[in-house]
Write an enzyme that holds these catalytic residues in place. Structure first.
Site, PDB file in Angstrom:
ATOM      1  N   LEU A 164      -4.121  -6.636  -7.486  1.00  0.00           N
ATOM      2  CA  LEU A 164      -3.641  -7.676  -8.399  1.00  0.00           C
ATOM      3  C   LEU A 164      -4.740  -8.532  -9.010  1.00  0.00           C
ATOM      4  O   LEU A 164      -4.475  -9.462  -9.754  1.00  0.00           O
ATOM      5  CB  LEU A 164      -2.627  -8.565  -7.665  1.00  0.00           C
ATOM      6  CG  LEU A 164      -1.359  -7.835  -7.191  1.00  0.00           C
ATOM      7  CD1 LEU A 164      -0.438  -8.786  -6.442  1.00  0.00           C
ATOM      8  CD2 LEU A 164      -0.637  -7.200  -8.377  1.00  0.00           C
ATOM      9  N   GLU A 174       6.392   6.345  -8.932  1.00  0.00           N
ATOM     10  CA  GLU A 174       4.954   6.016  -8.819  1.00  0.00           C
ATOM     11  C   GLU A 174       4.294   6.907  -7.782  1.00  0.00           C
ATOM     12  O   GLU A 174       3.183   7.417  -7.980  1.00  0.00           O
ATOM     13  CB  GLU A 174       4.783   4.551  -8.414  1.00  0.00           C
ATOM     14  CG  GLU A 174       5.222   3.550  -9.466  1.00  0.00           C
ATOM     15  CD  GLU A 174       5.015   2.137  -9.007  1.00  0.00           C
ATOM     16  OE1 GLU A 174       3.944   1.852  -8.446  1.00  0.00           O
ATOM     17  OE2 GLU A 174       5.912   1.310  -9.235  1.00  0.00           O
ATOM     18  N   GLY A 210       0.786  -1.226   0.000  1.00  0.00           N
ATOM     19  CA  GLY A 210       0.000   0.000   0.000  1.00  0.00           C
ATOM     20  C   GLY A 210       0.820   1.278   0.000  1.00  0.00           C
ATOM     21  O   GLY A 210       0.331   2.329   0.413  1.00  0.00           O
ATOM     22  N   SER A 211       2.054   1.244  -0.474  1.00  0.00           N
ATOM     23  CA  SER A 211       2.846   2.489  -0.485  1.00  0.00           C
ATOM     24  C   SER A 211       2.258   3.509  -1.474  1.00  0.00           C
ATOM     25  O   SER A 211       2.321   4.718  -1.251  1.00  0.00           O
ATOM     26  CB  SER A 211       4.318   2.210  -0.806  1.00  0.00           C
ATOM     27  OG  SER A 211       4.477   1.836  -2.167  1.00  0.00           O
ATOM     28  N   ASN A 212       1.635   3.029  -2.539  1.00  0.00           N
ATOM     29  CA  ASN A 212       0.947   3.958  -3.461  1.00  0.00           C
ATOM     30  C   ASN A 212      -0.302   4.529  -2.794  1.00  0.00           C
ATOM     31  O   ASN A 212      -0.620   5.702  -2.965  1.00  0.00           O
ATOM     32  CB  ASN A 212       0.573   3.241  -4.760  1.00  0.00           C
ATOM     33  CG  ASN A 212       1.722   3.242  -5.752  1.00  0.00           C
ATOM     34  OD1 ASN A 212       2.075   4.264  -6.310  1.00  0.00           O
ATOM     35  ND2 ASN A 212       2.334   2.092  -5.938  1.00  0.00           N
ATOM     36  N   HIS A 267       0.945   1.029 -13.049  1.00  0.00           N
ATOM     37  CA  HIS A 267       1.725  -0.169 -13.390  1.00  0.00           C
ATOM     38  C   HIS A 267       3.202   0.216 -13.426  1.00  0.00           C
ATOM     39  O   HIS A 267       3.540   1.277 -13.957  1.00  0.00           O
ATOM     40  CB  HIS A 267       1.256  -0.705 -14.758  1.00  0.00           C
ATOM     41  CG  HIS A 267       2.002  -1.915 -15.211  1.00  0.00           C
ATOM     42  ND1 HIS A 267       1.711  -3.179 -14.734  1.00  0.00           N
ATOM     43  CD2 HIS A 267       3.048  -2.052 -16.059  1.00  0.00           C
ATOM     44  CE1 HIS A 267       2.550  -4.035 -15.282  1.00  0.00           C
ATOM     45  NE2 HIS A 267       3.372  -3.384 -16.096  1.00  0.00           N
ATOM     46  N   ILE A 278     -10.375  -6.731 -12.642  1.00  0.00           N
ATOM     47  CA  ILE A 278     -11.650  -6.091 -12.287  1.00  0.00           C
ATOM     48  C   ILE A 278     -12.750  -6.729 -13.130  1.00  0.00           C
ATOM     49  O   ILE A 278     -12.669  -6.736 -14.357  1.00  0.00           O
ATOM     50  CB  ILE A 278     -11.591  -4.573 -12.553  1.00  0.00           C
ATOM     51  CG1 ILE A 278     -10.484  -3.927 -11.708  1.00  0.00           C
ATOM     52  CG2 ILE A 278     -12.936  -3.923 -12.288  1.00  0.00           C
ATOM     53  CD1 ILE A 278     -10.694  -4.030 -10.202  1.00  0.00           C
ATOM     54  N   ASP A 311      -3.879  -4.126 -17.979  1.00  0.00           N
ATOM     55  CA  ASP A 311      -2.861  -3.125 -18.394  1.00  0.00           C
ATOM     56  C   ASP A 311      -3.021  -2.629 -19.833  1.00  0.00           C
ATOM     57  O   ASP A 311      -2.066  -2.142 -20.434  1.00  0.00           O
ATOM     58  CB  ASP A 311      -1.432  -3.703 -18.237  1.00  0.00           C
ATOM     59  CG  ASP A 311      -1.183  -4.193 -16.830  1.00  0.00           C
ATOM     60  OD1 ASP A 311      -0.466  -5.195 -16.685  1.00  0.00           O
ATOM     61  OD2 ASP A 311      -1.749  -3.593 -15.899  1.00  0.00           O
TER      62      ASP A 311
END
Ligand code: GRF
Length: 190
Positions: A84, A173, A6-8, A103, A87, A144
């Site tokens: 990951l 990112e 969850g760093s993004n 991505h 959807i 992607d």
């Protein structure tokens, strides 16, 4: 939505808290328990829901549950921040051009099924590429493959390993995702 550390997601939280990103984070939807993203949500008073595909007997049932949750949250925009799971089409249909993904490569290269995490950076190094980077794109029914909104590039040095490249890309990112979300929202009537 997240599936990992969850760093993004944290970059989005930070940008929201320091005012550079004018959004309200409705909730975190995690694809599994025990991930860093959930801890980050809890630390920042953001509700976290775990909706795991393996708890549903079909993609359709998983999609319907996701959709119910997203509508309950009155969601305007979905951001996949290290998510990951594919959807489900029912969610994509309900949120046309309203799902963003980040991505860790310069799509369309090194994207698609199976290209995630270290696999991406290993492939870039093995291909002896001199540049790499990250991409924010709209999500459609293929991994992607949706329209690209923004990219940021980094150099790949001889001395780089997949790990050192991953670190360089991840830093970009964290800058690109909040900025692209804000620009995207400025450009839409959301
Ligand atoms: C990032 O490299 C992102 O590009 C990819 O998954 C990773 C997630 O990292 N989709 P984190 O969970 O945001 O730290």
């Amino acid at each position: 939505m997240a599936s990992g550390s969850g760093s993004n997601f944290q970059a989005i939280i930070d940008a929201t808290e320091n005012g550079t990103l004018q959004i309200r984070i409705a909730a975190l939807i995690a694809s599994k328990t025990g991930i860093g993203a959930i801890e980050r949500a809890e630390k920042h008073g953001i509700s976290a829901k775990v909706i795991s595909p393996k708890d549903f007997e079909s993609e359709e049932a998983f999609g319907r549950k996701l959709l119910d949750e997203l509508h309950l949250l009155q969601t305007d925009l979905i951001v996949l921040a290290g998510y990951l799971i594919k959807i489900p089409p029912v969610v994509i249909a309900a949120f046309p051009n309203r799902i963003l993904n980040i991505h860790p490569s310069l799509l369309p290269d090194f994207g698609g099924k199976g290209y995630y995490g270290m696999k991406v950076h290993r492939a870039v190094i093995e291909a002896k590429k001199k540049i790499s980077g990250c991409t924010v794109h709209l999500v459609n029914e293929e991994f992607d493959k949706g329209p690209i909104l923004a990219q940021s590039i980094v150099s790949v040095e001889e001395s780089d390993t997949p790990e050192s490249l991953a670190e360089k890309v991840l830093k970009q990112e964290h800058l690109l995702l909040p900025k692209t979300i804000q620009l995207f929202l400025n450009d839409t009537e959301l």
